[in-house]
Design an enzyme around this catalytic site. Structure first.
Site, PDB file in Angstrom:
ATOM      1  N   SER A 172       0.419  -1.332  -0.247  1.00 51.41           N
ATOM      2  CA  SER A 172       0.358  -0.017   0.297  1.00 51.41           C
ATOM      3  C   SER A 172       0.751   1.274   0.100  1.00 51.41           C
ATOM      4  O   SER A 172       1.379   1.220  -1.109  1.00 51.41           O
ATOM      5  CB  SER A 172      -0.886   0.159   1.311  1.00 51.41           C
ATOM      6  N   ASP A 335      -9.537  -6.919  -4.175  1.00 51.90           N
ATOM      7  CA  ASP A 335      -8.559  -5.500  -3.570  1.00 51.90           C
ATOM      8  C   ASP A 335      -9.518  -4.541  -4.281  1.00 51.90           C
ATOM      9  O   ASP A 335      -9.551  -4.817  -5.716  1.00 51.90           O
ATOM     10  CB  ASP A 335      -7.422  -5.548  -3.680  1.00 51.90           C
ATOM     11  N   HIS A 365      -8.120  -5.525   0.613  1.00 50.26           N
ATOM     12  CA  HIS A 365      -6.956  -4.546   0.500  1.00 50.26           C
ATOM     13  C   HIS A 365      -6.165  -4.981   1.683  1.00 50.26           C
ATOM     14  O   HIS A 365      -5.231  -5.185   1.755  1.00 50.26           O
ATOM     15  CB  HIS A 365      -7.162  -2.835   0.617  1.00 50.26           C
TER      16      HIS A 365
END
Length: 386
Positions: A172, A335, A365
């Site tokens: 991320s 995701d 995610h």
């Protein structure tokens, strides 16, 4: 038998104005590096007196060739492994990956995890005192980009004597910094693991983040970011931002299977009560406002929105061609915030990335944090000897 009248409900004390680590708090496992001189910033100006908090596991080899850099996501910190305790409000966020005999084997590797510049768990950020020490940076804290954060981390690497990381890993927001490391410092990045991340923030990601920024700034206690020394922080705004974000971190099928339309306990949604899924979001909001800082949330979210590895480098494809590290790119099949198309772009244009790896998970995610066994297999593939 007469009923005893119910007394007043106990009140839950308000959190402090910020959940940031501040001077005088227990240091926990943290160490600090103070940057040598002001840090020039990509957007102009400079940040004086900056320091990075970091934690380490294992022992460095004499030539530091066994050093691994682990980069955290938006609301993470340097505490990758270890219990909660004084100085650490939460347990390690990647337990099961760092330690003796684990994929990042601390009998073999020297693992380094910094708290990102602009963060709130020991590194310089909006909750930190200004160089004159008289008040917090607050709303005067400068705009940061991922490149500024990597520049600070490069200064930390210099201080630790690490000329080249054996591996840089991040997911991320941490993946954004990891790819910036590999593009900005290809000679210092030996191997690279990119998880659930992107070469550049998309319009939809910026839109979701923008709504969260508005939520924080609309809180009357935001005060232009200058709330740190007032005793009251923008908790409602930060909590709303966290609720919005957390919905994007999970998948619709997982939320439906886990909660459905079930009311929370004895609460009646028809009478103003909550559904279980609302209680779940309330819980995560309450946790975050007690351990994080709204100013850092704003600064880091803005940096994520500004992420574009191709900026000033001839575009994304040209920038990714600079990467020389042995690279694995992985995304999570469920995701919806960082879809597989973004990881496919990274895998297609980084010369040493053979193919896109897919983490199978119902968790959206957050799967890159939850599916430890699948991430462990990727780490081992990059770190196996021979």
């Amino acid at each position: 038998m007469n009923a005893v009248p119910a007394g007043p409900r106990p009140t839950v004390p308000l959190p402090p104005a910020t959940g940031a680590w501040r001077a005088g708090d227990p240091p926990g496992r943290r160490r600090w590096h103070v940057l040598d001189g002001p840090l020039p910033l990509e957007a102009g100006g400079e940040l004086p007196g900056a320091r990075l908090a970091f934690e380490t596991w294992g022992r460095p080899a004499p030539d530091r060739s066994n050093a691994v850099l682990v980069l955290h996501a938006l609301t993470g910190d340097s505490h990758v492994a270890g219990p909660a305790g004084p100085g650490h409000p939460t347990p390690g966020w990647w337990e099961g990956l760092v330690g003796p005999g684990l994929p990042l084997d601390t009998d073999r590797f020297f693992v380094v995890a910094p708290n990102v510049l602009g963060g709130c768990q020991g590194s310089t950020g909006p909750a930190s005192p200004r160089p004159d020490g008289r008040r917090s940076w607050g709303g005067a804290f400068p705009f940061l980009t991922q490149r500024d954060q990597v520049a600070a981390e490069a200064a930390l690497a210099d201080a630790l004597g690490v000329e080249r990381w054996a591996l840089v890993v991040g997911g991320s927001m941490g993946g954004m910094r990891a790819v910036e490391w590999a593009v900005t410092h290809p000679e210092r990045t030996g191997a690279l693991l990119l998880l659930a991340t992107a070469a550049a923030a998309s319009a939809e990601q910026i839109a979701w983040a923008g709504v969260q920024l508005h939520a924080v700034r609309a809180d009357p206690h935001w005060q232009g970011g200058d709330y740190h020394d007032t005793g009251r922080g923008p908790h409602a705004g930060l909590g709303l931002a966290r609720r919005l974000a957390h919905v994007t971190y999970r998948s619709e099928p997982e939320l439906q299977l886990r909660f459905g339309r079930t009311p929370q306990g004895a609460e009646d949604p028809f009478g103003g009560g909550r559904y279980q899924v609302e209680s779940y979001l309330d819980h995560h909001a309450a946790k975050l406002v007690r351990r994080f800082d709204a100013g850092s949330y704003v600064v880091l979210t803005q940096a994520m929105n500004a992420h574009d590895v191709g900026r000033g480098r001839g575009g994304v494809r040209a920038a990714l061609r600079r990467v020389t590290a042995r690279t694995l790119v992985a995304g999570v099949d469920s995701d919806r915030l960082y879809p597989l198309t973004q990881q496919a772009e990274l895998a297609a244009h980084i010369p040493s990335a053979d193919r896109l790896r897919v983490i199978e998970s119902p968790y959206g995610h957050d799967g890159f944090l939850i599916e430890t066994d699948q991430v462990a297999a990727l780490v081992r593939e990059l770190t196996e000897e021979g």
